[in-house]
Design an enzyme around this catalytic site. Sequence first.
Site, PDB file in Angstrom:
ATOM      1  N   HIS A 166      -2.683   7.956   6.171  1.00 44.52           N
ATOM      2  CA  HIS A 166      -2.929   6.631   5.620  1.00 44.52           C
ATOM      3  C   HIS A 166      -4.330   6.194   6.045  1.00 44.52           C
ATOM      4  CE1 HIS A 166      -2.035   2.832   3.851  1.00 44.52           C
ATOM      5  NE2 HIS A 166      -2.084   2.166   4.996  1.00 44.52           N
ATOM      6  N   GLU A 175      -0.898   5.356  13.701  1.00 42.24           N
ATOM      7  CA  GLU A 175      -0.552   6.555  12.933  1.00 42.24           C
ATOM      8  C   GLU A 175      -0.761   7.810  13.771  1.00 42.24           C
ATOM      9  OE1 GLU A 175      -1.182   8.522   8.492  1.00 42.24           O
ATOM     10  OE2 GLU A 175      -2.541   6.940   9.168  1.00 42.24           O
ATOM     11  N   CYS A 200       0.806  -1.224   0.000  1.00 48.01           N
ATOM     12  CA  CYS A 200       0.000   0.000   0.000  1.00 48.01           C
ATOM     13  C   CYS A 200       0.840   1.275   0.000  1.00 48.01           C
ATOM     14  CB  CYS A 200      -0.942  -0.010   1.194  1.00 48.01           C
ATOM     15  SG  CYS A 200      -1.950  -1.502   1.262  1.00 48.01           S
ATOM     16  N   PHE A 203       1.755  -3.602   4.010  1.00 47.23           N
ATOM     17  CA  PHE A 203       2.131  -4.904   4.537  1.00 47.23           C
ATOM     18  C   PHE A 203       3.617  -5.148   4.310  1.00 47.23           C
ATOM     19  CE2 PHE A 203      -2.304  -7.076   4.090  1.00 47.23           C
ATOM     20  CZ  PHE A 203      -2.723  -6.413   5.222  1.00 47.23           C
ATOM     21  N   LYS A 226     -10.006   7.887   2.646  1.00 49.91           N
ATOM     22  CA  LYS A 226     -10.377   6.495   2.360  1.00 49.91           C
ATOM     23  C   LYS A 226     -11.836   6.198   2.694  1.00 49.91           C
ATOM     24  CE  LYS A 226      -5.825   4.269   2.432  1.00 49.91           C
ATOM     25  NZ  LYS A 226      -4.897   5.363   2.728  1.00 49.91           N
ATOM     26  N   THR A 254       2.202  -8.201   8.743  1.00 46.80           N
ATOM     27  CA  THR A 254       0.926  -7.497   8.581  1.00 46.80           C
ATOM     28  C   THR A 254       0.569  -6.557   9.725  1.00 46.80           C
ATOM     29  OG1 THR A 254      -0.272  -9.382   9.544  1.00 46.80           O
ATOM     30  CG2 THR A 254      -0.076  -9.302   7.138  1.00 46.80           C
ATOM     31  N   HIS A 284      -9.775   1.871   0.238  1.00 47.24           N
ATOM     32  CA  HIS A 284      -8.321   1.725   0.245  1.00 47.24           C
ATOM     33  C   HIS A 284      -7.886   1.149  -1.093  1.00 47.24           C
ATOM     34  CE1 HIS A 284      -4.283   1.127   1.209  1.00 47.24           C
ATOM     35  NE2 HIS A 284      -4.372   0.366   2.290  1.00 47.24           N
TER      36      HIS A 284
END
Length: 415
Positions: free
Chosen positions: A309, A320, A168, A403, A339, A275, A344
């Site tokens: 993000h 974040e 991402c 990831f 988003k 992850t 996403h």
Amino acid sequence: MRRVVVTGLGTINSVGNNVEDSFKAVVDGVCGIDTISLFDASEYPVQIAGEVKNFDPTEVMDKKDVKKADRFIQLGIKAANEAMKDAKFIDDENKKVDDSISERFGIISASGIGGLGTIEKNSVVCQNRGPRKISPFFIPSSLVNMLGGFISIEHGLRGPSLSHVTACAASTHALADGVKTIVTGGADRILVVGAESAICGAGVGGFASMKALSTRNDDPKKASRPFDKDRDGFVMGEGAGALVLETLESAQERGAKIYAEVIGFGESADANHITAPVVDGPLRAMKAALSMAKANVGEDLKIDYINAHGTSTPVGDGNEVKAIKELFNNDCPIVSSTKGQVGHCLGAAGAIEAIFTIKALNEGIIPPTINLENPDENCDLDFVPLKGRKANLTTVMSNNFGFGGTNGSVIFKKI
């Protein structure tokens, strides 16, 4: 050192098929998430996504060539064409750049997964009908770097052709790499394109099995809710974003419209888990970007806005926020996540969100964080909830984390 600016923008996503329509929609809080129509998801635990609507690939490719390119490539071509026209390097009559600049005009493409739908389809064909029935276009249609391959052929870009596949954060890294390439003299101009279209059985099923996706199937417009207490996972989106980068000198010489200067970027690895995100990695990416920006324009630099993000996952959003607070202490910028509107978009997220961030900078309005109805007490920044806000912006940041613990941040400044 060469200064690098953005002179062209292009996007297609679930709320718009061009930059102007898309930005107006995200500012107005329009949500492009709905029940999946690209395949029958009725038996899946997740049945919602942010799909691109009203897109005909024959608008950007000859009908006979459509089967040679996966949907992510088709979407990327659409965004790239808009960006190149916006920068006035091509027009409707001539799709190739001038020979005098083509050898120093490169492309850096990005996707988190690439042609997953094509891979899924041909795997089924191989299993059910045998290997001789596999399409001869299977491999070139699904490779990530073929996004750049198709577009470089379309526009005659003969400079460096590179690709990023960093989940991402992919197109944020591609953007940073484009700046590096120009600064170090590898090219004078770079077209950055991020594209993704993984809304297929394998894509939705795979993310759902990880428990990464929202299961709010009965209320898709409210499913993606960054920083909200009731968030339960991200919603997949698809689309593409494209940005034209060039030196400030060349942009000024040709009288180009300059959207922003790229004054800093940062990259880092969590080195922790494949992850599960942590605070340290995103913090160091943002810190590196801020340090570079201050070295370029001065220590008194202030970030006015961050396009986060902000995926709507319980752990990721909280991490974040902690990273932002640790970096900026008691003087945190305004923050929002788009988003909620587009979902996403995985490897395309960085390019699409960079465009929204740059448009916010130019238009003086911050897109809202929609669906933020029940704020998480641990996410206590100014997230511009529910409704867009006018603001005088000079310097802005865009974040993307992926990831594998791969992180990227980029900072833009108004010229």
